[in-house]
Write a protein that holds these residues in place. Structure first.
Motif, PDB file in Angstrom:
ATOM      1  N   ASP A   1       0.539  -1.492   0.141  1.00 46.02           N
ATOM      2  CA  ASP A   1       0.089   0.010  -0.055  1.00 46.02           C
ATOM      3  C   ASP A   1       1.391   1.127   0.145  1.00 46.02           C
ATOM      4  O   ASP A   1       1.165   2.207  -0.707  1.00 46.02           O
ATOM      5  N   LEU A   2       1.647   1.697   1.157  1.00 48.67           N
ATOM      6  CA  LEU A   2       2.774   2.640   0.972  1.00 48.67           C
ATOM      7  C   LEU A   2       3.362   2.137  -0.548  1.00 48.67           C
ATOM      8  O   LEU A   2       3.488   3.651  -0.807  1.00 48.67           O
ATOM      9  N   LEU A   3       3.837   1.219  -1.286  1.00 50.97           N
ATOM     10  CA  LEU A   3       3.974   1.423  -2.070  1.00 50.97           C
ATOM     11  C   LEU A   3       4.212   2.533  -3.783  1.00 50.97           C
ATOM     12  O   LEU A   3       3.294   3.070  -4.418  1.00 50.97           O
ATOM     13  N   ALA A   4       2.319   2.071  -3.080  1.00 53.58           N
ATOM     14  CA  ALA A   4       0.959   2.236  -4.368  1.00 53.58           C
ATOM     15  C   ALA A   4       0.968   3.745  -3.985  1.00 53.58           C
ATOM     16  O   ALA A   4       0.738   4.442  -5.367  1.00 53.58           O
ATOM     17  N   VAL A   5       1.042   4.136  -2.582  1.00 52.20           N
ATOM     18  CA  VAL A   5       0.182   5.747  -2.451  1.00 52.20           C
ATOM     19  C   VAL A   5       1.756   6.585  -2.878  1.00 52.20           C
ATOM     20  O   VAL A   5       1.408   7.188  -3.561  1.00 52.20           O
ATOM     21  N   LEU A   6       3.317   6.049  -2.903  1.00 53.73           N
ATOM     22  CA  LEU A   6       3.905   6.391  -3.483  1.00 53.73           C
ATOM     23  C   LEU A   6       4.106   6.526  -5.047  1.00 53.73           C
ATOM     24  O   LEU A   6       4.053   7.911  -5.481  1.00 53.73           O
ATOM     25  N   ARG A   7       3.860   5.765  -5.813  1.00 48.12           N
ATOM     26  CA  ARG A   7       3.621   5.997  -7.180  1.00 48.12           C
ATOM     27  C   ARG A   7       2.670   6.497  -8.008  1.00 48.12           C
ATOM     28  O   ARG A   7       2.554   7.615  -8.571  1.00 48.12           O
ATOM     29  N   GLU A   8       1.062   6.565  -6.882  1.00 51.55           N
ATOM     30  CA  GLU A   8       0.552   7.551  -7.268  1.00 51.55           C
ATOM     31  C   GLU A   8       0.901   8.889  -7.170  1.00 51.55           C
ATOM     32  O   GLU A   8       0.267   9.792  -8.020  1.00 51.55           O
ATOM     33  N   ARG A   9       1.264   9.409  -6.454  1.00 49.98           N
ATOM     34  CA  ARG A   9       1.444  10.893  -5.069  1.00 49.98           C
ATOM     35  C   ARG A   9       3.207  11.081  -6.625  1.00 49.98           C
ATOM     36  O   ARG A   9       2.874  12.372  -6.884  1.00 49.98           O
ATOM     37  N   LEU A  10       3.660  10.350  -6.924  1.00 54.78           N
ATOM     38  CA  LEU A  10       4.546  10.752  -8.170  1.00 54.78           C
ATOM     39  C   LEU A  10       3.580  11.725  -9.363  1.00 54.78           C
ATOM     40  O   LEU A  10       5.026  12.196  -9.900  1.00 54.78           O
ATOM     41  N   GLN A  11       2.566  11.210  -9.608  1.00 54.07           N
ATOM     42  CA  GLN A  11       1.683  11.819 -10.922  1.00 54.07           C
ATOM     43  C   GLN A  11       1.013  13.115  -9.879  1.00 54.07           C
ATOM     44  O   GLN A  11       0.591  14.094 -11.195  1.00 54.07           O
TER      45      GLN A  11
END
Length: 156
Positions: A116-126
């Motif tokens: 989940d933390l990785l998915a949120v990071l990837r989302e926030r990079l956008q």
């Protein structure tokens, strides 16, 4: 951990608040607002207090770094069982985030899995820089609230 009454009477509340948020500006403002009638009043003051974001972020390790002890270790417990692949992806994402936004990726990690933390990071990079600045402040507020709630003993 002090009760709220004990916190209100502390001679150096700033020292107790700095592990919650490493911004001296924030800690001094929250300490200066004492006494607080209840935890909700303390949390509201903490939410409204000015914060030096650079100082606050300096007090947070990268998500995925091995942290021993303290609030960050408990909050990042979901990373403890992360696979090597997720750890590597998190390290790569952290580096990209820092290049893009100029500071560590801050997220309220409590109760979240490594995936989940990785998915949120990837989302926030956008996000745009403006969107991410606002999100970082919201995440910091959530972390501060969580830590303050854990700091103050509710019942004795």
């Amino acid at each position: 951990m002090p009760t709220l009454a004990e916190f209100n009477a502390l001679p150096d509340a700033v020292a107790v608040l700095l592990p919650v948020c490493a911004s001296t500006t924030w800690a001094e403002a929250v300490a200066a607002g004492r006494p607080y009638a209840d935890l909700d009043a303390l949390l509201a003051a903490a939410d409204a207090a000015p914060v030096d974001l650079a100082d606050a972020l300096a007090g947070h390790p990268r998500i995925g770094d091995r942290v021993h002890g303290g609030s960050s270790a408990k909050e990042q417990a979901g990373m403890a069982t992360a696979s090597d692949a997720v750890r590597a992806a998190m390290a790569e994402g952290n580096a990209e985030y820092e290049r893009r936004f100029g500071h560590v990726y801050l997220v309220c990690a409590s109760g979240r899995s490594a995936d989940d933390l990785l998915a949120v990071l990837r989302e926030r990079l956008q996000n745009s820089a403006e969107e991410e600045a606002a999100r970082t402040r919201r995440e910091l507020t959530a972390i501060n609230r969580l830590r303050l709630t854990g700091l103050i003993v509710q019942d004795r």
